[in-house]
Write an enzyme that holds these catalytic residues in place. Structure first.
Site, PDB file in Angstrom:
ATOM      1  N   TYR A 196       8.351 -36.023  42.828  1.00 48.42           N
ATOM      2  CA  TYR A 196       7.301 -35.651  43.786  1.00 48.42           C
ATOM      3  C   TYR A 196       6.874 -34.212  43.568  1.00 48.42           C
ATOM      4  O   TYR A 196       6.967 -33.385  44.470  1.00 48.42           O
ATOM      5  CB  TYR A 196       7.797 -35.886  45.221  1.00 48.42           C
ATOM      6  CG  TYR A 196       7.926 -37.370  45.542  1.00 48.42           C
ATOM      7  CD1 TYR A 196       6.840 -38.072  46.052  1.00 48.42           C
ATOM      8  CD2 TYR A 196       9.107 -38.061  45.312  1.00 48.42           C
ATOM      9  CE1 TYR A 196       6.933 -39.426  46.334  1.00 48.42           C
ATOM     10  CE2 TYR A 196       9.212 -39.423  45.583  1.00 48.42           C
ATOM     11  CZ  TYR A 196       8.121 -40.098  46.100  1.00 48.42           C
ATOM     12  OH  TYR A 196       8.208 -41.442  46.376  1.00 48.42           O
ATOM     13  N   GLU A 217       8.284 -43.779  41.067  1.00 53.31           N
ATOM     14  CA  GLU A 217       7.681 -43.312  42.331  1.00 53.31           C
ATOM     15  C   GLU A 217       6.960 -42.006  42.072  1.00 53.31           C
ATOM     16  O   GLU A 217       7.464 -41.168  41.304  1.00 53.31           O
ATOM     17  CB  GLU A 217       8.743 -43.039  43.406  1.00 53.31           C
ATOM     18  CG  GLU A 217       9.381 -44.258  44.006  1.00 53.31           C
ATOM     19  CD  GLU A 217      10.393 -43.924  45.114  1.00 53.31           C
ATOM     20  OE1 GLU A 217      10.305 -42.834  45.736  1.00 53.31           O
ATOM     21  OE2 GLU A 217      11.276 -44.768  45.337  1.00 53.31           O
ATOM     22  N   ASP A 220      14.913 -43.738  53.643  1.00 54.73           N
ATOM     23  CA  ASP A 220      13.691 -43.311  54.315  1.00 54.73           C
ATOM     24  C   ASP A 220      12.855 -44.486  54.824  1.00 54.73           C
ATOM     25  O   ASP A 220      11.678 -44.593  54.525  1.00 54.73           O
ATOM     26  CB  ASP A 220      12.886 -42.456  53.300  1.00 54.73           C
ATOM     27  CG  ASP A 220      11.607 -41.889  53.890  1.00 54.73           C
ATOM     28  OD1 ASP A 220      11.615 -41.514  55.065  1.00 54.73           O
ATOM     29  OD2 ASP A 220      10.600 -41.842  53.149  1.00 54.73           O
ATOM     30  N   GLU A 257      17.974 -44.059  43.819  1.00 52.74           N
ATOM     31  CA  GLU A 257      18.343 -42.669  44.035  1.00 52.74           C
ATOM     32  C   GLU A 257      19.755 -42.483  44.576  1.00 52.74           C
ATOM     33  O   GLU A 257      19.944 -41.846  45.612  1.00 52.74           O
ATOM     34  CB  GLU A 257      17.331 -41.977  44.955  1.00 52.74           C
ATOM     35  CG  GLU A 257      15.948 -41.907  44.357  1.00 52.74           C
ATOM     36  CD  GLU A 257      14.977 -41.049  45.180  1.00 52.74           C
ATOM     37  OE1 GLU A 257      15.357 -40.570  46.268  1.00 52.74           O
ATOM     38  OE2 GLU A 257      13.845 -40.865  44.720  1.00 52.74           O
TER      39      GLU A 257
HETATM   40  C1  GCB Z   1      11.928 -41.395  47.515  1.00 48.24           C
HETATM   41  C2  GCB Z   1      12.586 -42.613  48.006  1.00 48.24           C
HETATM   42  C3  GCB Z   1      11.730 -43.389  49.003  1.00 48.24           C
HETATM   43  C4  GCB Z   1      11.057 -42.402  49.957  1.00 48.24           C
HETATM   44  C5  GCB Z   1      10.168 -41.481  49.152  1.00 48.24           C
HETATM   45  C6  GCB Z   1       9.508 -40.405  50.035  1.00 48.24           C
HETATM   46  O1  GCB Z   1      12.290 -40.839  46.524  1.00 48.24           O
HETATM   47  O2  GCB Z   1      13.006 -43.472  46.983  1.00 48.24           O
HETATM   48  O3  GCB Z   1      12.530 -44.269  49.700  1.00 48.24           O
HETATM   49  O4  GCB Z   1      10.349 -43.037  50.966  1.00 48.24           O
HETATM   50  O5  GCB Z   1      10.928 -40.804  48.191  1.00 48.24           O
HETATM   51  O6  GCB Z   1       8.388 -40.614  50.486  1.00 48.24           O
HETATM   52  O7  GCB Z   1      10.148 -39.405  50.294  1.00 48.24           O
END
Ligand code: GCB
Length: 645
Positions: A498, A534, A200, A445
């Protein structure tokens, strides 16, 4: 004695590659010449992308084989022009620059002249005056070539350096990608193809870090140094190994100096230990009133023949500290360390991933302003100068290799694994002596639930531990704890999640229960400390709504607060850190409709202005620092940060 011997064995195990990659530093015996600035540039837009090789563009000046434009080095080329096809170009681009080499470097046969590229993305081939001097596979690590014999062939000629760089990603590159041709003439123009990626961020390309010429003596020189440090009570220990190339008759003398330049220990011989009385340990920022203490190790090599004496001198900054992991704690100098920090990217307007001092210093000021004590080099190794800043400021680093987006089962094959092992060799070789680097991350990941992932990560993690038994190794997972096949081999579990964003979007109330379950599950299964590596939410600065709605500043604040409540419960037990995704907004591909000119999960904008969430983190991080560190009379706290206390 036994302890010293064990550590020396550790020092020994690191040197698997056949040469070192010391950062070029000036000294009494070494000179450095930066080749940054404007280079001539051309993208090979031929359908095969191979015209440059077919016509041997490296044989004469680039302008003689076609039109060229100015291209700054270091910088990504993508955002420099108004040409949309260069922005998304995939294939070979050609850089060239003529350099004036000091006459002495050419006439004095005793000087070894090395050309070094800090990094170029992804595959590079380098010629000097039309002669190929090296090639390198991989986009984020330095490579170099000795060029003395080439430039001495015609001492009157200018030194013409040509570098061809190809950003194509395949299933066997790191990160992986695929090239897909669209052959339906009713839907796509002739020859249309796309570069698919599984990560990403924008696949910025070009010469991203400094290009240098540097010298060492030729007959013999310091090729590599490895230090491993320890302490007991007041005594520090610097175990070292120096690898020397050239004459075996040279004698080595090592002097360790404190900040004031006083010698605190000295030794001779290529392997040994320096004992430091009243040691000043290297401490993280906000953990001690004098963080980032660095000694300076002068490695002095001399050899004499009947006519003259010659020498090579290299100065290595050394921080004395230890790192250990228990089932619930991360210990730096035997004291529990809690990561309150950020995930970053090398990313900014116009320069893309190009190295830029103003940006780097600004980022350090922002991190220190918000009380961040650490960051992860998501998702690839950052410039060496950044790690040097971390050493000096006491910012703790989880050093990640470019193993991001390993999603396709074919990227778990032998060729991929072999390349991944080499990348780890190169990364450890480059960064092993940085006290700020406390853990290696071998991937982000990956599809770690796929069956081949088990062998892949077992091998990769073991290899990394063999390279460097002094640091823990991890990879970053977003797999389910029950299906993750690499987790048994990591020292610290790093989890990305997330909640209320990709899962149950908009439902903030799920965060406490889901995050709690996540931690409990992982800990119950592995009894290893956990970092929330994260978490976050996309946020458009200036977009407001109360009650909080996704993408508003209020929503990002609320997500953070919900996560923080759970962290505060779990950090009493086994959660050892929290790293926000992300420090700043960053560019992504256009391929995803969830991205509006980039990923907006930054707590700062791409221009480094704070969103409301930055103030939440600032308050929290300083509070955490006050709880865990000893800061009452902290001398370096700037006035604006003092107000919080
Ligand atoms: C993740 C990834 C990261 C992305 C982020 C997102 O899990 O490790 O590279 O940018 O989520 O914002 O989706």
């Amino acid at each position: 004695m036994l302890r010293v011997l064990c550590l020396l064995a550790v020092v020994d195990s690191v040197l698997l590659l056949d040469s070192g990659m010391l950062f070029p530093r000036e000294s009494a015996s070494r000179e450095v010449k930066e080749l940054n600035g404007l280079w001539a540039f051309r993208a090979d837009i031929s359908p095969s992308r191979n015209q440059g090789f077919e016509e041997a563009w490296y044989k004469s000046r680039l302008i003689e084989s076609g039109p060229v434009i100015d291209m700054p080095v270091p910088a990504s080329y993508n955002d420099i022009t108004q040409d949309p096809s260069l922005r998304t170009f995939t294939g070979w681009v050609w850089y060239e620059r003529e350099v004036v080499v000091p006459t002495r470097w050419i006439t004095d046969e005793e000087i070894r002249v090395v050309l070094r590229v800090g990094s170029a993305h992804y595959y590079s081939v380098v010629w000097v005056n039309g002669v190929k001097v090296t090639e390198h596979n991989g986009g984020h690590l330095p490579f170099e070539a000795e060029i003395g014999s080439v430039i001495r062939k015609d001492p009157t000629a200018k030194c013409r350096i040509t570098i061809a760089v190809n950003n194509t990603l395949t299933l066997e590159t790191l990160p992986p990608g695929t090239i897909q041709y669209m052959n339906d003439p009713t839907r796509y123009p002739k020859g249309f193809f796309v570069q698919n990626i599984f990560f990403d961020f924008f696949n910025y390309a070009g010469i991203h870090r400094s290009v240098l010429l540097y010298t060492t003596p030729k007959a013999f020189y310091v090729d590599d140094i490895t230090v491993v440090t320890d302490f007991s009570d007041n005594a520090g220990l610097v175990n070292y190994k120096v690898s020397v190339k050239g004459s075996a008759a040279a004698t080595l003398k090592l002097t360790l100096m404190d900040k004031e330049g006083h010698c605190v220990a000295s030794s001779s011989g290529s392997v040994g230990a320096l004992k430091v009385a009243d040691v000043k340990l290297w401490w993280p920022y906000l953990m001690h009133e004098n963080p980032g203490y660095l000694y300076s190790l002068e490695v002095h090599l001399t050899a004499a023949n009947d006519k003259s004496t010659s020498e090579d001198v290299y100065l290595l900054p050394v921080g004395i500290r230890t790192v250990k992991v228990s089932s619930t704690q991360f210990l730096i100098n035997n004291k529990p360390f809690y990561f309150h920090g950020v995930n970053k990217h090398e990313d900014s307007d116009i320069r893309g991933k190009g190295f830029d001092w103003p940006l780097i210093v600004k980022d350090f000021n922002l991190m220190k302003w918000m009380g961040a004590n650490s960051f992860r080099t998501s998702h690839y190794p950052y410039a060496e100068e950044i790690l040097q800043m971390c050493d000096q400021h006491g910012i703790v680093v989880i050093d990640e290799c470019p193993g991001v987006g390993i999603k396709d089962i074919r990227s778990f094959g032998n060729a991929s694994l072999t390349h991944h092992l080499v990348v780890m060799d190169e990364l450890v070789r480059r960064d092993k002596n940085h006290p700020s680097v406390v853990m290696w991350s071998v991937a982000n990941e990956p599809a770690s639930e796929m069956p081949p992932a088990q062998f892949y990560f077992k091998t990769l993690i073991k290899h990394t531990k063999d390279l460097d038994p002094t640091r823990p190794v991890t990879y970053i997972t977003n797999s389910n704890y029950a299906r993750d096949l690499g987790a048994p081999y990591v020292d610290v579990v790093c989890v990305n999640s997330y909640f209320s964003w990709y899962h149950d979007p908009g439902y903030l109330e799920v965060i406490p229960i889901q995050l709690n379950t996540q931690f409990e599950d992982w800990y119950a299964k592995y009894q290893k400390p956990i970092i929330q590596s994260e978490y976050g939410a996309d946020t458009l600065p200036g977009l407001h709504n109360d009650p909080p709605l996704m993408f508003t500043e209020e929503y990002q604040q609320a997500v953070l607060q919900h996560y923080h409540n759970v962290f505060d419960q779990k950090r009493k037990h086994y959660v050892i850190g929290e790293l926000i995704w992300n420090f700043a907004d960053f560019m992504t591909v256009q391929g995803s409709i969830t991205r509006v000119v980039g990923n907006k999960k930054g707590v700062f904008t791409r221009q480094r202005q704070p969103k409301a969430a930055a103030f939440i983190l600032k308050e929290r991080y300083w509070r955490l620092a006050n709880e865990t560190g000893k800061l009452p009379y902290w001398t370096n706290i700037p006035i604006y940060a003092m107000k919080l206390h």
